[in-house]
Design a protein around this motif. Structure first.
Motif, short mmCIF file in Angstrom:
data_model
loop_
_atom_site.label_atom_id
_atom_site.label_comp_id
_atom_site.label_asym_id
_atom_site.label_seq_id
_atom_site.Cartn_x
_atom_site.Cartn_y
_atom_site.Cartn_z
N SER A 48 0.83 -1.22 0.00
CA SER A 48 0.00 0.00 0.00
C SER A 48 0.86 1.27 0.00
CB SER A 48 -0.99 -0.01 1.17
OG SER A 48 -0.31 -0.06 2.38
N ALA A 49 2.04 1.21 0.65
CA ALA A 49 2.95 2.36 0.62
C ALA A 49 3.42 2.60 -0.81
CB ALA A 49 4.12 2.13 1.55
N GLY A 50 3.67 1.50 -1.52
CA GLY A 50 4.10 1.60 -2.92
C GLY A 50 3.06 2.25 -3.80
N ASN A 51 1.79 1.89 -3.56
CA ASN A 51 0.71 2.51 -4.34
C ASN A 51 0.58 4.00 -4.04
OD1 ASN A 51 0.04 0.10 -5.53
ND2 ASN A 51 -1.54 -0.41 -4.02
N ASP A 52 0.73 4.32 -2.76
CA ASP A 52 0.67 5.72 -2.34
C ASP A 52 1.80 6.52 -3.01
OD1 ASP A 52 -0.53 7.69 -0.90
OD2 ASP A 52 0.65 7.34 0.93
N TYR A 53 2.98 5.92 -3.02
CA TYR A 53 4.15 6.55 -3.63
C TYR A 53 3.91 6.84 -5.11
CZ TYR A 53 9.18 7.32 -4.47
OH TYR A 53 10.40 7.87 -4.79
N LYS A 54 3.33 5.85 -5.80
CA LYS A 54 3.02 6.02 -7.22
C LYS A 54 2.04 7.17 -7.44
CE LYS A 54 3.42 1.35 -8.84
NZ LYS A 54 2.56 0.18 -8.84
#
Ligand SMILES: [Zn+2]
Ligand SMILES: [Zn+2]
Length: 318
Positions: A263-269
């Motif tokens: 989920s952090a990765g999605n937020d980052y994107k």
């Protein structure tokens, strides 16, 4: 090769919390951990006795700069009678420069003084009054009466007409009445509600995702943001690398950590795509220890540590 980061020792975390808690509120510490009739000593408060459970979790942090742009575009027109103009609160930004959004109190879209404009009333064509047929004389301008006149020695009753000008319309046959639409003020007034001209400010925002089930994530993120230089984590320049090295770097793993990285990765994107945002740091992976503790008096609280054994921060809701 991944670098394994050493997690802090539980006793060290507890000690750091204890020292800080007693500095900020010694009375509360005495109340929660003291013994009646005995001299209060911090030494007697140990992790072994008061920490009931510990979870090994992970946190991911990065910071973004976000521009707080002008208020959302919008424009609303109002048309009101003259006395109602005075009841509205107007604002003016003529020559005042751009407004700092953080300092602004009030609505973001406000009535602007410079936009006030007179609109001639359509109902009375801008005269302020209407000309109606006089009701008293039915528009004739005259009042007609019939007098009974006694004629001659016999005093015969003879009807004679007697006409005089109508006093209600001064003999004109028409009466002027104030226009109900504009209240006699000839005009209606139009003004606009426009966005406050905010300056575009850029602020740093910490983004923290943790695998711990906690309601203090925001507070922990804010604290971390302030002391990021003093907390050791492993830095990555992209999520692909983080994803492949996280488990080996931490030396432990669980389902929530895996989910959090996702989920952090999605937020980052999403921040990468956001035109108003700019990611300003690398991505940090931190070991996170969550302790569930209970005071001598039975009050439950939590202690969190973020960082390595040598450089870590402590947060608590105690
Ligand atoms: Zn009018
Ligand atoms: Zn009249």
């Amino acid at each position: 090769m991944s670098v394994r980061i050493k997690t802090p020792n539980l006793d060290d975390i507890f000690e750091k919390w204890k020292q800080r808690a007693s500095r900020t509120d010694r009375k509360k510490m005495e109340k929660e951990f003291g013994t009646k009739g005995a001299v209060f000593s911090l030494d007697a408060i140990s992790a072994a006795e008061y920490v009931k459970d510990t979870m090994k979790e992970a946190a991911i942090y990065f910071a973004v700069k976000k521009s707080l742009g002008p208020a959302p575009k919008g424009k609303e027109e109002n048309t009101v009678t003259a006395p109602r103009v005075g009841r509205e609160q107007f604002y003016s930004f003529k020559g005042t420069g751009k407004i700092n959004k953080e300092e602004w109190k009030g609505n973001e879209i406000v009535p602007q003084f410079e936009s006030i404009q007179a609109i001639p009333c359509k109902t009375c064509k801008g005269k302020g009054y209407l000309e109606n047929k006089c009701k008293t004389c039915k528009g004739t301008g005259k009042i007609e009466e019939t007098l009974t006149v006694l004629v001659g020695e016999e005093q015969n009753k003879v009807k004679k007409p007697f006409t005089y000008p109508c006093g209600a319309c001064y003999g004109t046959g028409t009466r002027t009445e104030p226009c109900k639409e504009c209240g006699g003020h000839k005009n209606l007034y139009k003004y606009e509600e426009l966005p406050v001209p905010f300056q575009t400010v850029v602020t740093g925002v910490p983004i923290l995702h943790s695998s711990a089930q906690t309601k203090y994530e925001k507070e922990i993120g804010d604290d971390l943001h302030k002391m990021i230089e003093d907390v050791e984590g492993i830095r990555f320049s992209d999520f692909k690398e983080l994803d492949s090295k996280a488990e080996a770097s931490l030396g432990y793993w669980n389902k929530n950590i895996k989910k959090t990285i996702g989920s952090a990765g999605n937020d980052y994107k999403a921040y990468e795509k956001d035109k108003d945002a700019q990611i300003t740091t690398q991505i940090y992976l931190f070991p996170m220890i969550q302790m569930f503790a209970e005071t001598k008096r039975g009050k439950r609280f939590e202690i969190y540590s973020l960082g390595s054994g040598t450089k870590f921060m402590v947060y608590s809701n105690f």
